[in-house]
Design an enzyme around this catalytic site. Structure first.
Site, mmCIF file in Angstrom:
data_model
loop_
_atom_site.group_PDB
_atom_site.id
_atom_site.type_symbol
_atom_site.label_atom_id
_atom_site.label_comp_id
_atom_site.label_asym_id
_atom_site.label_seq_id
_atom_site.Cartn_x
_atom_site.Cartn_y
_atom_site.Cartn_z
ATOM 1 N N ASP A 1 0.788 -1.235 0.000
ATOM 2 C CA ASP A 1 0.000 0.000 0.000
ATOM 3 C C ASP A 1 0.821 1.287 0.000
ATOM 4 O OD1 ASP A 1 0.854 0.183 2.711
ATOM 5 O OD2 ASP A 1 -0.908 -0.917 3.389
ATOM 6 N N HIS B 1 6.360 -8.235 -1.640
ATOM 7 C CA HIS B 1 5.241 -8.475 -2.562
ATOM 8 C C HIS B 1 5.000 -7.329 -3.537
ATOM 9 C CE1 HIS B 1 3.536 -11.635 0.478
ATOM 10 N NE2 HIS B 1 4.566 -12.075 -0.209
ATOM 11 N N CYS C 1 4.756 -3.955 -17.789
ATOM 12 C CA CYS C 1 4.289 -4.428 -19.090
ATOM 13 C C CYS C 1 4.377 -5.952 -19.114
ATOM 14 C CB CYS C 1 5.151 -3.829 -20.193
ATOM 15 S SG CYS C 1 4.772 -4.520 -21.814
ATOM 16 N N GLY D 1 1.289 -8.072 12.486
ATOM 17 C CA GLY D 1 0.140 -7.929 11.589
ATOM 18 C C GLY D 1 0.123 -8.868 10.409
ATOM 19 N N THR D 2 0.661 -10.051 10.583
ATOM 20 C CA THR D 2 0.562 -11.022 9.484
ATOM 21 C C THR D 2 0.040 -12.358 10.009
ATOM 22 O OG1 THR D 2 1.815 -12.337 7.871
ATOM 23 C CG2 THR D 2 3.089 -11.311 9.608
ATOM 24 N N SER D 3 -0.780 -12.994 9.172
ATOM 25 C CA SER D 3 -1.340 -14.295 9.565
ATOM 26 C C SER D 3 -0.282 -15.392 9.473
ATOM 27 C CB SER D 3 -2.511 -14.640 8.650
ATOM 28 O OG SER D 3 -2.068 -14.685 7.306
ATOM 29 N N ASN E 1 0.159 -9.168 17.348
ATOM 30 C CA ASN E 1 -1.063 -9.488 16.619
ATOM 31 C C ASN E 1 -2.183 -9.620 17.644
ATOM 32 O OD1 ASN E 1 -3.074 -10.881 14.923
ATOM 33 N ND2 ASN E 1 -1.373 -11.336 13.550
ATOM 34 N N PRO E 2 -3.364 -9.088 17.344
ATOM 35 C CA PRO E 2 -4.459 -9.262 18.313
ATOM 36 C C PRO E 2 -4.979 -10.695 18.377
ATOM 37 C CG PRO E 2 -5.185 -7.940 16.414
ATOM 38 C CD PRO E 2 -3.738 -8.238 16.209
ATOM 39 N N GLU E 3 -4.663 -11.496 17.342
ATOM 40 C CA GLU E 3 -5.172 -12.877 17.278
ATOM 41 C C GLU E 3 -4.010 -13.858 17.289
ATOM 42 O OE1 GLU E 3 -8.500 -13.429 16.649
ATOM 43 O OE2 GLU E 3 -9.044 -11.328 16.293
HETATM 44 P P1 NAD Z 1 -3.614 -11.525 6.279
HETATM 45 O O1 NAD Z 1 -4.852 -10.845 5.827
HETATM 46 O O2 NAD Z 1 -3.430 -12.954 5.948
HETATM 47 O O3 NAD Z 1 -3.498 -11.425 7.879
HETATM 48 C C1 NAD Z 1 -3.644 -10.216 8.564
HETATM 49 C C2 NAD Z 1 -3.213 -10.421 10.008
HETATM 50 O O4 NAD Z 1 -3.280 -9.161 10.641
HETATM 51 C C3 NAD Z 1 -4.112 -11.375 10.819
HETATM 52 O O5 NAD Z 1 -3.302 -12.290 11.523
HETATM 53 C C4 NAD Z 1 -4.829 -10.442 11.801
HETATM 54 O O6 NAD Z 1 -5.091 -11.053 13.057
HETATM 55 C C5 NAD Z 1 -3.823 -9.335 11.932
HETATM 56 N N1 NAD Z 1 -4.376 -8.045 12.341
HETATM 57 C C6 NAD Z 1 -5.606 -7.528 12.110
HETATM 58 N N2 NAD Z 1 -5.696 -6.296 12.641
HETATM 59 C C7 NAD Z 1 -4.496 -6.032 13.207
HETATM 60 C C8 NAD Z 1 -3.964 -4.917 13.904
HETATM 61 N N3 NAD Z 1 -4.685 -3.809 14.133
HETATM 62 N N4 NAD Z 1 -2.679 -4.984 14.341
HETATM 63 C C9 NAD Z 1 -1.921 -6.087 14.129
HETATM 64 N N5 NAD Z 1 -2.382 -7.178 13.478
HETATM 65 C C10 NAD Z 1 -3.652 -7.137 13.020
HETATM 66 O O7 NAD Z 1 -2.402 -10.644 5.764
HETATM 67 P P2 NAD Z 1 -0.910 -11.030 5.430
HETATM 68 O O8 NAD Z 1 -0.414 -12.024 6.420
HETATM 69 O O9 NAD Z 1 -0.178 -9.750 5.253
HETATM 70 O O10 NAD Z 1 -0.960 -11.809 4.027
HETATM 71 C C11 NAD Z 1 -1.862 -11.520 3.004
HETATM 72 C C12 NAD Z 1 -1.279 -11.041 1.686
HETATM 73 O O11 NAD Z 1 -2.108 -9.995 1.268
HETATM 74 C C13 NAD Z 1 0.076 -10.438 1.719
HETATM 75 O O12 NAD Z 1 0.726 -10.964 0.635
HETATM 76 C C14 NAD Z 1 -0.097 -8.939 1.489
HETATM 77 O O13 NAD Z 1 0.793 -8.516 0.472
HETATM 78 C C15 NAD Z 1 -1.451 -8.803 0.911
HETATM 79 N N6 NAD Z 1 -2.261 -7.671 1.435
HETATM 80 C C16 NAD Z 1 -1.682 -6.432 1.593
HETATM 81 C C17 NAD Z 1 -2.442 -5.375 2.071
HETATM 82 C C18 NAD Z 1 -1.798 -4.024 2.225
HETATM 83 O O14 NAD Z 1 -0.802 -3.735 1.575
HETATM 84 N N7 NAD Z 1 -2.338 -3.171 3.095
HETATM 85 C C19 NAD Z 1 -3.784 -5.567 2.403
HETATM 86 C C20 NAD Z 1 -4.345 -6.843 2.206
HETATM 87 C C21 NAD Z 1 -3.552 -7.889 1.737
#
Ligand code: NAD
Length: 252
Positions: free
Chosen positions: A106, A121, A129, A189-191, A215-217
């Site tokens: 983003d 990513h 292109c 902030g990543t799953s 991470n909150p989860e």
């Molecule tokens: P994901 O959607 O798989 O996981 C998001 C994680 O963030 C979850 O574990 C969730 O519990 C956690 N989360 C939610 N709110 C939060 C907060 N306030 N603070 C901290 N953690 C929080 O995302 P991912 O693991 O990044 O993988 C998905 C793919 O999607 C990646 O490749 C990414 O490039 C892409 N993606 C990017 C964006 C972006 O650039 N903003 C948005 C959506 C997806």
């Protein structure tokens, strides 16, 4: 406000006792109003983004995939960096050996002031292109007409890594090198489900790094983490920056 206690070990490591790496994902931008793929609000026009962010989807219907990306660009352009993005920029300025590795596309880390970023990513703000592979920066929040075309007449695609595609080799190699050398790796902030990005914490830990999850989860990574800080990144990352001496207490 999340109430979390940081361990003494973590505080010491944040004071610059060895290289520090942060790995961020979509959750770090959630508090800026950008939906994660797997969380609430993840659907776009009733579709799963994971069915749109693929080479197959683009081959089938480039116009539809571009509408999705055009929407994501507009959302990202309208969003502002949050306290987590800002704290990460401060951490970079204050820790001598610091690297930010992100899965986000983003551009909010850049806008918050982070300078050295490994983008695993790609980014929403470049297009490529499909024939020539040439990449150009395009900062317009909305593109028209869709799908956009290169001057050569071929389709342009977003310069992001889609599900099923390989990561840019240089970016992953740089991230893996930094993970191997790190004394502290913080995953925020990543799953931790998207590979190979999700392999970086295990690489770091196998070389002796202290592994922290923000991470909150609970996630797939939680059982491997040495320390789990449960709460939103916008609250926890500034606490880490305070502990590092990167920002004054209460100055978030
Ligand atoms: P994901 O959607 O798989 O996981 C998001 C994680 O963030 C979850 O574990 C969730 O519990 C956690 N989360 C939610 N709110 C939060 C907060 N306030 N603070 C901290 N953690 C929080 O995302 P991912 O693991 O990044 O993988 C998905 C793919 O999607 C990646 O490749 C990414 O490039 C892409 N993606 C990017 C964006 C972006 O650039 N903003 C948005 C959506 C997806």
């Amino acid at each position: 406000m999340a109430s979390v206690a940081l361990s003494d070990r973590l505080r010491t490591l944040l004071r610059g006792n060895g290289p520090v790496v942060f790995l961020t994902g979509a959750g770090v931008s959630a508090e800026s109003g950008l939906a994660t793929f797997r969380g609430p609000g993840g659907l776009w026009r009733g579709r799963d983004p994971m069915d749109l962010a693929t080479p197959d989807a683009f081959a089938r219907d480039p116009g539809l995939v571009w509408e999705f990306y055009d929407w994501r660009r507009a959302q990202a352009a309208a969003a502002a960096p949050n306290a987590a993005h800002r704290a990460l920029a401060e951490l970079e300025r204050s820790i001598p050996e610091f690297l930010l590795v992100t899965q986000n596309v983003d551009g909010l880390h850049e806008r918050a002031g982070s300078r050295e970023i490994v983008r695993l990513h790609g980014t929403l703000w470049r297009v490529r292109c499909v024939r020539e592979g040439t990449e150009i920066e395009d900062l317009r929040p909305r593109l028209a007409p869709l799908p956009p075309r290169c001057v050569c007449g071929e389709l342009l695609r977003p310069a992001v890594v889609w599900f099923g595609e390989a990561l840019p080799e240089d970016a992953f190699a740089a991230a893996a090198r930094a993970a191997r050398r790190s004394a502290l790796l913080v995953v925020a902030g990543t799953s931790s489900l998207v590979y190979p990005a999700a392999s970086l914490p295990a690489i770091a830990k196998s070389e002796g790094a202290y592994l922290v999850e923000v991470n909150p989860e609970a996630t797939a990574l939680s059982p491997l983490a040495d320390e789990v800080l449960r709460g939103p990144a916008g609250e926890i990352v500034p606490l880490l920056a305070e502990a590092a001496g990167a920002i004054r207490e209460g100055a978030r």
